[in-house]
Each structure stands twice: as structure tokens, then as C-alpha cells.
Scaffold this active site. Structure first.
Site, mmCIF file in Angstrom:
data_model
loop_
_atom_site.group_PDB
_atom_site.id
_atom_site.type_symbol
_atom_site.label_atom_id
_atom_site.label_comp_id
_atom_site.label_asym_id
_atom_site.label_seq_id
_atom_site.Cartn_x
_atom_site.Cartn_y
_atom_site.Cartn_z
ATOM 1 N N LYS A 194 1.412 -0.933 4.658
ATOM 2 C CA LYS A 194 2.179 -0.046 3.775
ATOM 3 C C LYS A 194 1.679 -0.249 2.361
ATOM 4 C CE LYS A 194 5.648 2.671 2.800
ATOM 5 N NZ LYS A 194 4.626 3.638 2.312
ATOM 6 N N GLN A 240 0.030 -6.302 -2.453
ATOM 7 C CA GLN A 240 1.028 -5.569 -1.668
ATOM 8 C C GLN A 240 1.566 -6.422 -0.505
ATOM 9 O OE1 GLN A 240 1.092 -1.958 -2.727
ATOM 10 N NE2 GLN A 240 3.147 -2.081 -1.903
ATOM 11 N N LYS A 297 4.253 -8.590 -2.087
ATOM 12 C CA LYS A 297 5.313 -7.731 -2.623
ATOM 13 C C LYS A 297 6.187 -7.203 -1.486
ATOM 14 C CE LYS A 297 3.820 -4.653 -5.422
ATOM 15 N NZ LYS A 297 3.384 -3.489 -6.213
ATOM 16 N N LYS A 305 -3.620 -0.612 1.024
ATOM 17 C CA LYS A 305 -3.790 0.245 -0.156
ATOM 18 C C LYS A 305 -4.998 1.133 0.082
ATOM 19 C CE LYS A 305 -2.059 0.994 -4.294
ATOM 20 N NZ LYS A 305 -0.675 0.891 -4.763
ATOM 21 N N GLY A 331 2.224 7.312 -2.602
ATOM 22 C CA GLY A 331 1.532 7.673 -3.842
ATOM 23 C C GLY A 331 1.207 6.464 -4.700
ATOM 24 N N ASP A 332 0.452 6.698 -5.743
ATOM 25 C CA ASP A 332 0.157 5.694 -6.781
ATOM 26 C C ASP A 332 -0.428 6.499 -7.943
ATOM 27 O OD1 ASP A 332 -0.043 2.594 -7.230
ATOM 28 O OD2 ASP A 332 -1.986 3.319 -7.913
ATOM 29 N N THR A 337 10.672 2.851 -8.618
ATOM 30 C CA THR A 337 9.870 1.767 -9.202
ATOM 31 C C THR A 337 10.324 1.480 -10.635
ATOM 32 O OG1 THR A 337 8.032 2.558 -7.860
ATOM 33 C CG2 THR A 337 7.512 0.950 -9.554
ATOM 34 N N ASN A 354 4.990 8.273 -13.529
ATOM 35 C CA ASN A 354 6.178 8.092 -12.696
ATOM 36 C C ASN A 354 6.946 6.817 -13.045
ATOM 37 O OD1 ASN A 354 7.023 6.639 -9.833
ATOM 38 N ND2 ASN A 354 7.799 8.710 -10.072
HETATM 39 P P1 NDP Z 1 0.996 7.883 -12.786
HETATM 40 O O1 NDP Z 1 -0.304 8.454 -12.409
HETATM 41 O O2 NDP Z 1 2.237 8.666 -12.582
HETATM 42 O O3 NDP Z 1 0.974 7.451 -14.321
HETATM 43 C C1 NDP Z 1 0.041 6.533 -14.807
HETATM 44 C C2 NDP Z 1 0.209 6.435 -16.309
HETATM 45 O O4 NDP Z 1 -0.636 5.384 -16.790
HETATM 46 C C3 NDP Z 1 -0.211 7.701 -17.049
HETATM 47 O O5 NDP Z 1 0.529 7.793 -18.238
HETATM 48 C C4 NDP Z 1 -1.696 7.421 -17.344
HETATM 49 O O6 NDP Z 1 -2.217 8.138 -18.448
HETATM 50 C C5 NDP Z 1 -1.637 5.943 -17.667
HETATM 51 N N1 NDP Z 1 -2.936 5.324 -17.371
HETATM 52 C C6 NDP Z 1 -3.596 5.316 -16.185
HETATM 53 N N2 NDP Z 1 -4.772 4.685 -16.314
HETATM 54 C C7 NDP Z 1 -4.835 4.287 -17.597
HETATM 55 C C8 NDP Z 1 -5.799 3.572 -18.354
HETATM 56 N N3 NDP Z 1 -6.932 3.129 -17.798
HETATM 57 N N4 NDP Z 1 -5.526 3.322 -19.664
HETATM 58 C C9 NDP Z 1 -4.380 3.768 -20.245
HETATM 59 N N5 NDP Z 1 -3.429 4.457 -19.573
HETATM 60 C C10 NDP Z 1 -3.655 4.697 -18.283
HETATM 61 O O7 NDP Z 1 1.077 6.467 -12.025
HETATM 62 P P2 NDP Z 1 2.357 5.590 -11.702
HETATM 63 O O8 NDP Z 1 3.334 5.687 -12.808
HETATM 64 O O9 NDP Z 1 2.775 5.888 -10.328
HETATM 65 O O10 NDP Z 1 1.716 4.130 -11.667
HETATM 66 C C11 NDP Z 1 1.607 3.316 -12.824
HETATM 67 C C12 NDP Z 1 1.408 1.869 -12.397
HETATM 68 O O11 NDP Z 1 2.508 1.434 -11.594
HETATM 69 C C13 NDP Z 1 0.155 1.599 -11.561
HETATM 70 O O12 NDP Z 1 -0.317 0.298 -11.853
HETATM 71 C C14 NDP Z 1 0.704 1.622 -10.133
HETATM 72 O O13 NDP Z 1 -0.117 0.895 -9.233
HETATM 73 C C15 NDP Z 1 2.037 0.921 -10.350
HETATM 74 N N6 NDP Z 1 3.018 1.149 -9.307
HETATM 75 C C16 NDP Z 1 3.447 2.427 -9.009
HETATM 76 C C17 NDP Z 1 4.409 2.615 -8.043
HETATM 77 C C18 NDP Z 1 4.995 3.965 -7.773
HETATM 78 O O14 NDP Z 1 5.985 4.038 -7.033
HETATM 79 N N7 NDP Z 1 4.486 5.038 -8.359
HETATM 80 C C19 NDP Z 1 4.920 1.482 -7.238
HETATM 81 C C20 NDP Z 1 4.479 0.195 -7.701
HETATM 82 C C21 NDP Z 1 3.544 0.067 -8.672
HETATM 83 P P3 NDP Z 1 -3.191 9.401 -18.186
HETATM 84 O O15 NDP Z 1 -2.284 10.493 -17.744
HETATM 85 O O16 NDP Z 1 -3.835 9.644 -19.505
HETATM 86 O O17 NDP Z 1 -4.170 8.966 -17.137
#
Ligand code: NDP
Length: 459
Positions: A102, A123, A126, A138, A177-178, A221, A252
Site C-alpha cells: 500500500k 511506507q 508508517k 510506492k 495518490g501522491d 493527511t 493536498n
Molecule cells: P501535491 O502535488 O498536491 O502538492 C505538492 C506541493 O508541493 C505543491 O505545492 C508543489 O508545488 C510543492 N512542491 C512539489 N515539489 C516541490 C519542489 N521540488 N520544491 C518546492 N515545492 C514543491 O502533493 P501532496 O500535497 O499530496 O504531497 C506533498 C507531500 O506530502 C509529499 O512529500 C507527499 O509524499 C506527502 N504525502 C502526501 C500524502 C497524501 O495523502 N497526499 C500522504 C502522505 C504524505 P508545485 O505545484 O509548484 O509543484
């Protein structure tokens, strides 16, 4: 197992973290993110395993750091102009000792096998911490959804799933998703899975509500990260109310972390994307957050547009950690707080850090926070709420039921409280120091998986 590979005899003597890492790096060359994630975990597990020979005698740490398998495949799709594009897809099926694999799918140009191995490895622990029966995996692709039309994203997702579908299933591997994979992408992926498998099962989570999604999954999250923060603060006789908070990201996780932190009385003064960050000293209230949601979830715009809309805010290049705050919630991506940024946060009086993103703090940054006795909630504990509610989505799919938002949120709160308690059990210091949540999460997550692996014998 080859002698060079398995060094379990050495545990009972004086195997060090350095020795373990030399072997791991030799077996996994050119994978810096994977090395980093393993090093952080092993700095707690090697001393623990030395004191608990049932684990050291079965080479458990080497087994835990070797994925069950990695599937790598070509994804060929057609752009709107008729040109043919080729990307690479992966699924890292890391460990299914306590349940089916997962973990999410990430679509971003920075995706490599190393990034997905670090995420899959994290993961495992976690998912174990959530208490739900989920193994660790993943996947993803170096495909960049930014700037692509909806139809291009659809064709890419369908091509990706055309290969992936044969390797997943409701009792085998359940992706989600991620980064770069939100509701739109999950829908395209699930539609193609359903078509090819000729069955409607909960093989992906994060689905829309119309076809098997769970209420509360979108928020899980970010909310969970703030629930964990709240428990850390309460354990230290503090509270969120009245605190200023820096959040990174505007995706997200960030959006719902801002929502919950604000609801609990905190003032969130930053949000960011890969172009830079906005600083709003007045705080991002509900109306301003609605603007960000629409900007990011619907219009797919840039965070700089927030500063065009609200005169209280300014836009800056770089990351938000120079802004003086009480609490930092890194919610964007890996390695977004380096040692110097951690020192700046400490100098400016930060009291707590709760990681919404995966591995956002570099190792020297974690050491700096620990040394300064800052409350530090590591990702595998603090952001486990997302996968936990994905687990609840699977349960609802299997039962063919839909729980109310309140019911899902209640279960999420219980799970985050339980994760916090487990971290305290294994990470509480004998001195006045704060709980070592990194150590607590690593050991608590490890024990359940290791016991299962030992029970299965040496395979
Ligand atoms: P999204 O794609 O919804 O959002 C990612 C955000 O981070 C965007 O604002 C993006 O900006 C920014 N970002 C991505 N890469 C970079 C970078 N290299 N430098 C600066 N900003 C960056 O992803 P999520 O919110 O889902 O995920 C965010 C984090 O949380 C990740 O590490 C993910 O693995 C982790 N996570 C997510 C979960 C989930 O349920 N969604 C669960 C557990 C962990 P831009 O739009 O400009 O790319």
C-alpha cells in the site's frame, strides 16, 4: 544468503551504522534518497536490534532494506499534437509482511527509482504504525502533469495503468495518490484498471465519492499532521491556539494542514509552491484558504497569485523558513529543510515541527532540532493519517458501505492518538528531554513488521 550481504553475526559484536551503510550503498549505488531514508531509520534500529537478538539472528535489517520486487516499465503515450512520448513507470513492492502493498503513485519529473525506494521503505514503518493491515509500496513516473491538457493526462494515466494493472489488486497491492496524482489522475487510473481487470474492486484509494471513495480522505493527511502536532504540544503542556505557523506547499497536504491548524486557533502565515512562498502576517483565514483551494485544485495556478489578490501578503522566491514562527509544517516535498534552515527556525524560536511531507528535513536538520530540544514529529508518524484513511476506504469498499465524515474523522483522530502513544512508549527520554519521536516511530513501526517476518521463517 551471501555472507557479504548478510552481516547479522556482526550485530552481536559491534556493527556500526557506518558499516551497515557501506554495505547498503554498495548494493544500491547512485540512490542518495534511499540511502538517506535508511540511514535515519537504522540509527535507531541498529542499537535496538543489538539488544534484541531475536531480530539480529535472522538478518532482519538487511531483509527489511531489500524490496520484495521492483517493477519498471515503459509508458508510451500520445500528446495532443500527435507526437509520441515515452516515460518510465515503476512500482516498488517493498514489503507485504503485515498486509498487501500500500502506498501512493507520484508523477513528477524528479521521480527516480531511488526516490520511490525511499518512499516505499518509509511506507513500511508508517503503515505498521497505523495499526491497520497494510504492507509498504510506492510507485510513479517521471511524467510531468504540469502544463499538460486533461486529455494528455488521461492518455498518460491509461498507458501507465495498461502495464501496472497486472501487478496490483485488492489483496495484492493498492496504489493511491501522491505528488502530481490527485482526484483527476486517480479517476483516470481507476477507470482504466476497472476496464482491464473487468471488476469493480477497491484496488485504488483516493477515489472520488461517486465510485467508492471515502469521505474525509482528501483532508486526512493534512488534518492528521495537525492532530499529531496537537498531541505533541499537549504532551509538553502547550497548545496550538495563539501560535504562528509556517506551512510549505499549497497542494493536498498543505491546504488541509492550514485548514485544521487555523480551526484550532493557530495563525498560518505562509504557503508555497516550487516558484516561491507567500508571507501573509495577517494569517490565511478561511476566505483566503478558499482562494488557494480554487487556485490550486481547480485553476492549477501559482501561489504568487495570492499576493496579487491580497495586499496583506508578499511573494518571495525560495522557501518560507526564514519567517519567525512558533511552529513549522513542511508539507511540500523531500529535503526542503536543510541544516541552515533548521538553525534559522531554531534561532527564531520555533517550538515544534510536524512533517506533512515525506522526509522534508535533511538528517543534519533533524539532528539540529533534536539538539535544540524542539518537538519534532517525523513524517512516518505525523503524515500517516492519509494512508490510514486509505485503509479505511479499503474497509468500506470491502464492506460495500460508506461511513459518514464524522465517523471517518473520529477514526482518524483515534489512529493519530494511538500513533502518538506508541511514539511516546518507545521514544520517551529518561531525562527532562522531549520525547524522541523519531526513535519512537522507527522502533514502534519496526517491531510489528519484524515479528511477522520472523514468524514466516527465513524467506
Ligand atoms: P501535491 O502535488 O498536491 O502538492 C505538492 C506541493 O508541493 C505543491 O505545492 C508543489 O508545488 C510543492 N512542491 C512539489 N515539489 C516541490 C519542489 N521540488 N520544491 C518546492 N515545492 C514543491 O502533493 P501532496 O500535497 O499530496 O504531497 C506533498 C507531500 O506530502 C509529499 O512529500 C507527499 O509524499 C506527502 N504525502 C502526501 C500524502 C497524501 O495523502 N497526499 C500522504 C502522505 C504524505 P508545485 O505545484 O509548484 O509543484
Amino acid at each position: 544468503m551471501d555472507k557479504e550481504f548478510c552481516s547479522c553475526e556482526a550485530y552481536s559484536h559491534e556493527q556500526s551504522l557506518d558499516q551497515f551503510m557501506v554495505g547498503l550503498e554498495k548494493r544500491n549505488p547512485g540512490e542518495p534518497e534511499f540511502h538517506q531514508a535508511v540511514k535515519e531509520v537504522m540509527s535507531d534500529l541498529i542499537p535496538f536490534v543489538k539488544e534484541n537478538l531475536e531480530y539480529s539472528e535472522t538478518c532482519i535489517l538487511e531483509r527489511l532494506t531489500e524490496p520484495d520486487r521492483i517493477i519498471s516499465f515503459r509508458v508510451t503515450w500520445e500528446a495532443d499534437d500527435g507526437s509520441v512520448r515515452v516515460n518510465r513507470g515503476w512500482r516498488v513492492q517493498f514489503n507485504n509482511s503485515i498486509g498487501p502493498y500500500k502506498g501512493g503513485l507520484r508523477f513528477h519529473p524528479s521521480v527516480t527509482q531511488s526516490v520511490l525506494k525511499f518512499l516505499g521503505f518509509e511506507q513500511i514503518l508508517k503503515n505498521s504504525l497505523t495499526g491497520l493491515p497494510m504492507g509498504g509500496g510506492k510507485g510513479g513516473s517521471n511524467f510531468n502533469p504540469k502544463g499538460k491538457s486533461d486529455r494528455e493526462v488521461m492518455r498518460f494515466c491509461q498507458a501507465f495503468m495498461t502495464e501496472l494493472h497486472r501487478h496490483i489488486g485488492p489483496n495484492t497491492d493498492i496504489p493511491a495518490g501522491d505528488i502530481g496524482v490527485g482526484a483527476r489522475e486517480v479517476s483516470f487510473l481507476f477507470g482504466q484498471y476497472k476496464r482491464l481487470a473487468n471488476e469493480f474492486t477497491g484496488t485504488l484509494t483516493g477515489k472520488s465519492l461517486e465510485f467508492g471513495g471515502s469521505l474525509g480522505r482528501t483532508e486526512a493527511t493534512g488534518y492528521g499532521c495537525v492532530y499529531f502536532l496537537n498531541h505533541m504540544l499537549e504532551h509538553a503542556d502547550e497548545e496550538i491556539s495563539g501560535k504562528t505557523i509556517a506551512v510549505s506547499g499549497s497542494g493536498n497536504v498543505a491546504i488541509y494542514a492550514i485548514e485544521k491548524a487555523t480551526e484550532l486557533g493557530g495563525k498560518v502565515v505562509t504557503a508555497s509552491d516550487s516558484g516561491g512562498f507567500i508571507h501573509d502576517p495577517d494569517g490565511i483565514d478561511a476566505e483566503k484558504l478558499a482562494f488557494i483551494k480554487d487556485l490550486k485544485e481547480v485553476k492549477r495556478g501559482r501561489i504568487s497569485e495570492y499576493a496579487d489578490k491580497y495586499s496583506s501578503a508578499t511573494f518571495h522566491e525560495g522557501r518560507p523558513w526564514s519567517i519567525p514562527v512558533d511552529i513549522a509544517l513542511p508539507c511540500a516535498t523531500q529535503n526542503e529543510i536543510n541544516e541552515a534552515e533548521a538553525e534559522t527556525l531554531i534561532k527564531n524560536g520555533v517550538k515544534a515541527v510536524s512533517e506533512g511531507a515525506n522526509m522534508p528535513t535533511e538528517l543534519p536538520g533533524i539532528h539540529a532540532f533534536k539538539k535544540a530540544k524542539i518537538l519534532f514529529g517525523p513524517a512516518k508518524a505525523a503524515n500517516a493519517g492519509g494512508v490510514a484513511v486509505s485503509g479505511l476506504e479499503q474497509s468500506q469498499n470491502a464492506l460495500r458501505l460508506s461511513w459518514s465524515k464524522e465517523e471517518v474523522d473520529g477514526r482518524l483522530r483515534d489512529i493519530m492518538e494511538d500513533i502518538h502513544s506508541k511514539c511516546v512508549t518507545y521514544g520517551e527520554a529518561e531525562t527532562d528531554d522531549p520525547v524522541d519521536y523519531v526513535k519512537g516511530a522507527n522502533i514502534a513501526g519496526f517491531i510489528k513488521v519484524a515479528k511477522a517476518m520472523n514468524a514466516y521463517g527465513t524467506m
